[in-house]
Write an enzyme that holds these catalytic residues in place. Structure first.
Site, mmCIF file in Angstrom:
data_model
loop_
_atom_site.group_PDB
_atom_site.id
_atom_site.type_symbol
_atom_site.label_atom_id
_atom_site.label_comp_id
_atom_site.label_asym_id
_atom_site.label_seq_id
_atom_site.Cartn_x
_atom_site.Cartn_y
_atom_site.Cartn_z
ATOM 1 N N GLU A 19 0.852 -1.201 0.000
ATOM 2 C CA GLU A 19 0.000 0.000 0.000
ATOM 3 C C GLU A 19 0.879 1.239 0.000
ATOM 4 O O GLU A 19 1.822 1.321 0.786
ATOM 5 C CB GLU A 19 -0.907 -0.009 1.237
ATOM 6 C CG GLU A 19 -1.773 1.244 1.337
ATOM 7 C CD GLU A 19 -2.756 1.176 2.495
ATOM 8 O OE1 GLU A 19 -3.444 0.146 2.664
ATOM 9 O OE2 GLU A 19 -2.842 2.181 3.233
ATOM 10 N N TYR A 51 -6.368 7.195 -0.476
ATOM 11 C CA TYR A 51 -7.184 8.337 -0.900
ATOM 12 C C TYR A 51 -7.138 9.334 0.245
ATOM 13 O O TYR A 51 -7.460 8.983 1.391
ATOM 14 C CB TYR A 51 -8.606 7.801 -1.095
ATOM 15 C CG TYR A 51 -9.548 8.638 -1.894
ATOM 16 C CD1 TYR A 51 -9.391 8.773 -3.270
ATOM 17 C CD2 TYR A 51 -10.632 9.257 -1.284
ATOM 18 C CE1 TYR A 51 -10.307 9.506 -4.007
ATOM 19 C CE2 TYR A 51 -11.547 9.984 -2.025
ATOM 20 C CZ TYR A 51 -11.377 10.106 -3.391
ATOM 21 O OH TYR A 51 -12.276 10.830 -4.129
ATOM 22 N N ARG A 109 -15.034 4.454 4.655
ATOM 23 C CA ARG A 109 -15.790 5.654 5.033
ATOM 24 C C ARG A 109 -14.900 6.879 4.957
ATOM 25 O O ARG A 109 -15.256 7.894 4.408
ATOM 26 C CB ARG A 109 -16.324 5.505 6.469
ATOM 27 C CG ARG A 109 -17.157 6.692 6.898
ATOM 28 C CD ARG A 109 -17.345 6.763 8.393
ATOM 29 N NE ARG A 109 -16.093 7.082 9.077
ATOM 30 C CZ ARG A 109 -15.982 7.253 10.375
ATOM 31 N NH1 ARG A 109 -17.044 7.097 11.140
ATOM 32 N NH2 ARG A 109 -14.824 7.556 10.926
ATOM 33 N N GLN A 223 7.373 8.666 13.949
ATOM 34 C CA GLN A 223 6.308 8.477 12.951
ATOM 35 C C GLN A 223 5.314 7.405 13.411
ATOM 36 O O GLN A 223 4.106 7.581 13.311
ATOM 37 C CB GLN A 223 6.943 8.070 11.618
ATOM 38 C CG GLN A 223 5.937 7.883 10.497
ATOM 39 C CD GLN A 223 6.584 7.224 9.277
ATOM 40 O OE1 GLN A 223 7.386 6.296 9.409
ATOM 41 N NE2 GLN A 223 6.259 7.716 8.105
HETATM 42 P P1 FAD Z 1 -16.910 2.083 8.657
HETATM 43 O O1 FAD Z 1 -16.907 0.657 8.321
HETATM 44 O O2 FAD Z 1 -18.034 2.913 8.133
HETATM 45 O O3 FAD Z 1 -16.850 2.194 10.250
HETATM 46 C C1 FAD Z 1 -16.624 3.432 10.904
HETATM 47 C C2 FAD Z 1 -17.210 3.386 12.301
HETATM 48 O O4 FAD Z 1 -18.634 3.422 12.232
HETATM 49 C C3 FAD Z 1 -16.878 2.112 13.065
HETATM 50 O O5 FAD Z 1 -16.746 2.442 14.426
HETATM 51 C C4 FAD Z 1 -18.088 1.210 12.841
HETATM 52 O O6 FAD Z 1 -18.270 0.281 13.886
HETATM 53 C C5 FAD Z 1 -19.209 2.222 12.755
HETATM 54 N N1 FAD Z 1 -20.242 1.835 11.793
HETATM 55 C C6 FAD Z 1 -20.040 1.283 10.572
HETATM 56 N N2 FAD Z 1 -21.205 1.104 9.925
HETATM 57 C C7 FAD Z 1 -22.162 1.571 10.742
HETATM 58 C C8 FAD Z 1 -23.566 1.670 10.620
HETATM 59 N N3 FAD Z 1 -24.217 1.267 9.519
HETATM 60 N N4 FAD Z 1 -24.261 2.206 11.666
HETATM 61 C C9 FAD Z 1 -23.607 2.629 12.779
HETATM 62 N N5 FAD Z 1 -22.255 2.558 12.951
HETATM 63 C C10 FAD Z 1 -21.556 2.044 11.941
HETATM 64 N N6 FAD Z 1 -8.698 6.499 5.289
HETATM 65 C C11 FAD Z 1 -8.622 7.396 4.287
HETATM 66 O O7 FAD Z 1 -9.043 8.554 4.435
HETATM 67 N N7 FAD Z 1 -8.069 7.055 3.065
HETATM 68 C C12 FAD Z 1 -7.607 5.810 2.818
HETATM 69 O O8 FAD Z 1 -7.125 5.530 1.716
HETATM 70 C C13 FAD Z 1 -7.684 4.824 3.858
HETATM 71 N N8 FAD Z 1 -7.267 3.549 3.655
HETATM 72 C C14 FAD Z 1 -7.398 2.611 4.651
HETATM 73 C C15 FAD Z 1 -7.033 1.282 4.392
HETATM 74 C C16 FAD Z 1 -7.161 0.312 5.387
HETATM 75 C C17 FAD Z 1 -6.786 -1.130 5.069
HETATM 76 C C18 FAD Z 1 -7.652 0.677 6.664
HETATM 77 C C19 FAD Z 1 -7.755 -0.353 7.758
HETATM 78 C C20 FAD Z 1 -8.033 1.993 6.923
HETATM 79 C C21 FAD Z 1 -7.940 2.974 5.927
HETATM 80 N N9 FAD Z 1 -8.343 4.293 6.119
HETATM 81 C C22 FAD Z 1 -8.251 5.222 5.105
HETATM 82 C C23 FAD Z 1 -8.872 4.728 7.418
HETATM 83 C C24 FAD Z 1 -10.427 4.678 7.483
HETATM 84 O O9 FAD Z 1 -10.984 5.591 6.573
HETATM 85 C C25 FAD Z 1 -10.827 5.029 8.889
HETATM 86 O O10 FAD Z 1 -10.417 4.026 9.776
HETATM 87 C C26 FAD Z 1 -12.288 5.379 9.091
HETATM 88 O O11 FAD Z 1 -12.435 5.985 10.378
HETATM 89 C C27 FAD Z 1 -13.222 4.184 9.046
HETATM 90 O O12 FAD Z 1 -13.389 3.712 7.778
HETATM 91 P P2 FAD Z 1 -14.230 2.362 7.537
HETATM 92 O O13 FAD Z 1 -14.477 2.226 6.110
HETATM 93 O O14 FAD Z 1 -13.649 1.246 8.288
HETATM 94 O O15 FAD Z 1 -15.601 2.828 8.252
#
Ligand code: FAD
Length: 311
Positions: A19, A51, A109, A223
């Site tokens: 990544e 992103y 998200r 870091q």
């Molecule tokens: P979600 O799955 O939406 O979860 C976020 C929170 O909301 C969690 O606490 C979950 O329990 C809760 N939740 C989820 N769905 C619901 C629902 N329907 N109702 C109520 N609560 C809910 N960030 C960036 O900005 N750019 C990137 O490129 C990036 N790449 C990443 C790659 C990886 C492999 C990982 C692990 C993280 C990455 N992140 C990135 C960070 C990520 O955007 C953050 O961790 C963000 O806070 C959560 O994203 P998510 O898609 O897991 O969110």
């Protein structure tokens, strides 16, 4: 090749992915191209490109993912976040990603930009990762092309920072998989027990897609302290003590990080992970050392035809 294809063959070696993130400057971009030329020689199965918060690297993410695929000839994936984007903007971007030849998306998200606590949700947008996955699958249907995109989503072995407890976080992870995700890539961790326990709990609630551990080789003490404080990853006491002693010595911290990464990766491979996703931090030197150290383990697993579709 789509994410779903990578993990379905029983006779394949573990899938190795890297990544990277889009640099902020033109000079950074030139450096990244040089590092990429080295990284691709290590034979990753695919490389993903992050992103920026609120879509701040939108064009660069796609430019780099396209470069990896079309210039270096390695499969790539665009990370895509839904916060701050309208549904129409997402559709435009999905089409651009497809047109650039990129077939995989890490659907997230997203977080607010650094220094801000909340993000402003777009009136015509989404709040959670599962909604983005659903949107991508609906977009596919509208194009009438089956298997348009492979989709990965994020999983959190130590739970997402905002989740009140891991059980609730796992229910939300299941929403993302039920919406159509092919694979889970985990947040970084330094204690493999978090991953092993996570896999068990994920399987217990009926999620069957591969769970790929995300591993970050440490390059500097300061870091990694900053990164872990933002994402909630625990640094084990013994490792923390070593890193504290290398607080102003990045060479020493990098050596510690390489050792830690090799040790973690060997244990994960022996356990039977479907692959490892390395957060390579846009550098190749440490990855050359790490991949060299893992080459025998990977070759042995390949020769044995490891089962890469169940974990
Ligand atoms: P979600 O799955 O939406 O979860 C976020 C929170 O909301 C969690 O606490 C979950 O329990 C809760 N939740 C989820 N769905 C619901 C629902 N329907 N109702 C109520 N609560 C809910 N960030 C960036 O900005 N750019 C990137 O490129 C990036 N790449 C990443 C790659 C990886 C492999 C990982 C692990 C993280 C990455 N992140 C990135 C960070 C990520 O955007 C953050 O961790 C963000 O806070 C959560 O994203 P998510 O898609 O897991 O969110």
């Amino acid at each position: 090749m789509l994410f779903s294809d990578y993990f379905k063959y029983k006779d394949k070696k573990p899938i190795i992915s890297f990544e990277i993130f889009p640099p902020k400057t033109d000079r950074g971009m030139d450096n990244l191209k040089k590092e990429l030329a080295e990284l691709v020689t290590l034979g990753p199965d695919f490389i993903t490109v992050t992103y920026g918060a609120m879509g701040s690297t939108r064009d660069k993410t796609l430019e780099i993912a396209s470069l990896i695929k079309n210039h270096f000839g390695v499969e790539s994936a665009c990370h895509l976040t839904c916060v701050g984007a309208t549904k129409t903007e997402l559709d435009t971007l999905l089409q651009e990603i497809y047109d650039a030849g990129v077939r995989n998306i890490v659907a997230l998200r997203g977080d607010p930009p650094e220094g801000e606590e909340n993000f402003i949700q777009s009136d015509d947008g989404y709040s959670y990762g599962n909604e983005l996955v659903e949107h991508i699958r609906k977009f596919e249907v509208s194009t009438a092309i089956k298997n348009y995109f492979g989709i990965a989503v994020a999983g959190y072995p130590e739970k997402h920072l905002e989740a009140p407890e891991i059980g609730i976080d796992l229910v939300n992870l299941k929403r993302k998989v039920d919406a159509g995700a092919d694979v889970i890539i985990t947040q970084l961790f330094f204690n493999n027990d978090f991953y092993f326990d996570f896999v068990k709990r994920v399987r217990d609630i009926g999620i069957t897609v591969p769970i790929v551990p995300g591993i970050m080789p440490i390059l500097s003490s300061k870091q990694i302290q900053r990164i872990t404080s933002m994402c909630g990853t625990t640094i084990p006491e013994v490792l923390r003590e070593k890193l504290d002693a290398a607080i102003d010595d990045d060479d020493k911290a990098r050596d510690i990080g390489i050792g830690q990464c090799i040790q973690q990766s060997k244990e994960l491979l022996a356990w039977g992970v479907p692959g490892i996703h390395f957060y390579v931090l846009n550098k190749s030197g440490h990855m050359i050392r790490i991949m060299e150290a893992l080459s025998e383990d990977l070759e042995n697993l390949k020769a044995r035809g490891m089962i890469a579709n169940t974990l």
